[in-house]
Design a protein around this motif. Structure first.
Motif, PDB file in Angstrom:
ATOM      1  N   ARG A  13       1.156  -1.651   0.069  1.00  0.00           N
ATOM      2  CA  ARG A  13       0.422  -0.115   0.013  1.00  0.00           C
ATOM      3  C   ARG A  13       1.259   1.575   0.198  1.00  0.00           C
ATOM      4  NH1 ARG A  13      -4.348  -1.729   4.397  1.00  0.00           N
ATOM      5  NH2 ARG A  13      -5.579  -3.112   2.502  1.00  0.00           N
ATOM      6  N   LYS A  16       2.327   1.512  -3.395  1.00  0.00           N
ATOM      7  CA  LYS A  16       1.754   1.875  -4.442  1.00  0.00           C
ATOM      8  C   LYS A  16       1.022   3.348  -3.529  1.00  0.00           C
ATOM      9  CE  LYS A  16      -3.111   1.336  -6.090  1.00  0.00           C
ATOM     10  NZ  LYS A  16      -4.008   0.292  -5.867  1.00  0.00           N
ATOM     11  N   ILE A  17       0.941   4.119  -3.091  1.00  0.00           N
ATOM     12  CA  ILE A  17       0.783   5.564  -2.642  1.00  0.00           C
ATOM     13  C   ILE A  17       1.497   6.283  -3.655  1.00  0.00           C
ATOM     14  CG2 ILE A  17       0.630   7.165  -0.839  1.00  0.00           C
ATOM     15  CD1 ILE A  17      -0.990   4.712   1.019  1.00  0.00           C
ATOM     16  N   THR A  20       1.500   6.232  -6.736  1.00  0.00           N
ATOM     17  CA  THR A  20       1.447   7.266  -7.381  1.00  0.00           C
ATOM     18  C   THR A  20       1.435   8.522  -7.446  1.00  0.00           C
ATOM     19  OG1 THR A  20      -0.705   5.665  -7.368  1.00  0.00           O
ATOM     20  CG2 THR A  20      -1.059   8.126  -6.852  1.00  0.00           C
ATOM     21  N   ILE A  35      -4.255  14.042   0.024  1.00  0.00           N
ATOM     22  CA  ILE A  35      -4.443  12.841   0.409  1.00  0.00           C
ATOM     23  C   ILE A  35      -5.667  12.376   0.111  1.00  0.00           C
ATOM     24  CG2 ILE A  35      -5.403  11.368   2.580  1.00  0.00           C
ATOM     25  CD1 ILE A  35      -2.658  11.769   2.542  1.00  0.00           C
ATOM     26  N   LEU A  38      -4.551  11.499  -3.870  1.00  0.00           N
ATOM     27  CA  LEU A  38      -3.410  10.407  -3.842  1.00  0.00           C
ATOM     28  C   LEU A  38      -4.989   9.081  -4.344  1.00  0.00           C
ATOM     29  CD1 LEU A  38      -0.316  11.342  -2.095  1.00  0.00           C
ATOM     30  CD2 LEU A  38      -0.847  11.202  -5.009  1.00  0.00           C
ATOM     31  N   THR A  39      -5.882   9.206  -3.612  1.00  0.00           N
ATOM     32  CA  THR A  39      -6.828   7.561  -2.654  1.00  0.00           C
ATOM     33  C   THR A  39      -7.724   7.761  -4.144  1.00  0.00           C
ATOM     34  OG1 THR A  39      -8.248   9.432  -1.075  1.00  0.00           O
ATOM     35  CG2 THR A  39      -6.270   8.084  -0.497  1.00  0.00           C
ATOM     36  N   ALA A  42      -4.992   6.440  -6.753  1.00  0.00           N
ATOM     37  CA  ALA A  42      -4.955   5.340  -6.195  1.00  0.00           C
ATOM     38  C   ALA A  42      -5.580   3.920  -5.969  1.00  0.00           C
ATOM     39  CB  ALA A  42      -3.589   4.855  -5.400  1.00  0.00           C
ATOM     40  N   ARG A  46      -9.534   6.107   1.802  1.00  0.00           N
ATOM     41  CA  ARG A  46      -8.527   7.543   2.779  1.00  0.00           C
ATOM     42  C   ARG A  46      -8.372   7.560   3.874  1.00  0.00           C
ATOM     43  NH1 ARG A  46     -11.514  13.327   1.813  1.00  0.00           N
ATOM     44  NH2 ARG A  46     -11.052  13.334  -0.291  1.00  0.00           N
ATOM     45  N   THR A  49      -5.072   5.207   3.470  1.00  0.00           N
ATOM     46  CA  THR A  49      -3.976   6.399   3.141  1.00  0.00           C
ATOM     47  C   THR A  49      -3.519   6.540   4.564  1.00  0.00           C
ATOM     48  OG1 THR A  49      -4.784   6.872   0.931  1.00  0.00           O
ATOM     49  CG2 THR A  49      -2.827   8.297   1.982  1.00  0.00           C
ATOM     50  N   ILE A  59       4.003  12.286   3.352  1.00  0.00           N
ATOM     51  CA  ILE A  59       4.483  11.809   1.235  1.00  0.00           C
ATOM     52  C   ILE A  59       5.560  12.572   1.239  1.00  0.00           C
ATOM     53  CG2 ILE A  59       2.782  11.667  -0.897  1.00  0.00           C
ATOM     54  CD1 ILE A  59       0.865  11.307   0.927  1.00  0.00           C
TER      55      ILE A  59
END
Length: 194
Positions: A13, A16-17, A20, A35, A38-39, A42, A46, A49, A59
């Motif tokens: 995860r 992936k974040i 992204t 956030i 990005l959520t 991706a 939330r 994330t 991030i």
């Protein structure tokens, strides 16, 4: 931000974040690293994330760490062709320039970004230690007081000059590498003891 994740799913995860965020930044701007955005991109929740990155700055910090680590790896794998300090420094600065030239996301978050978060000093220290080791491997450096501190300043000079070059010209160019070399080599010479 170096966190050790106990579960592979958590690591997946986080990756992936960050991937992204990298892709969003490549095509967008730093403000796009929210956030919510990005959520959505991706396709994550939330809450998931926020669990790993409670704030957008977290991030950004993780991305900066990623890019500095990539740059260090690039420099570690680079073979110096000169034994003269000036030429060695020139080669290393050129490799740093090429890394940023080829990575627009790193340009945006490290060179073009004038707000928080700053680059973690331990990451800069690791990068400067690598520069010392590369130059010393090519040709022993003369005596100087606080060699590690000198190269930390040289690392900051290189990044600052490339940052200024990007901001003034809306792109990186050889003027930036020439100025980074001139300023860092002049500083190196001023710090050597006779």
């Amino acid at each position: 931000m170096s966190i050790i994740y106990k579960q592979q799913r958590s690591l997946n995860r986080v990756n992936k974040i960050l991937e992204t965020a990298h892709n969003v930044l490549m095509d967008g701007e730093i403000n796009d690293l929210s956030i919510a955005n990005l959520t959505k991109v991706a396709d994550l929740k939330r809450t998931s994330t926020y669990k790993f990155f409670p704030h957008p700055d977290d991030i950004k910090i993780a991305l900066i760490e990623r890019y500095i680590n990539e740059l260090r790896e690039k420099l570690e794998n680079y073979n110096i062709s000169s034994s003269e300090h000036y030429q060695t420094l020139k080669e290393l600065i050129n490799e740093i320039y090429l890394y940023f030239k080829e990575n627009t996301s790193a340009q945006k978050i490290i060179l073009a970004n004038t707000v928080n978060p700053p680059i973690d000093s331990t990451k800069l220290q690791a990068l400067s230690t690598l520069l010392v080791n590369k130059i010393e491997a090519a040709n022993k450096l003369p005596n100087m007081f606080n060699k590690e501190g000198v190269f930390l300043v040289i690392t900051q000079i290189i990044i600052s000059v490339l940052s200024l070059n990007l901001k003034e010209n809306n792109e990186l160019n050889e003027i930036g590498t020439n100025e980074a070399l001139r300023a860092s080599y002049a500083y190196l010479l001023s710090c050597t003891t006779k």
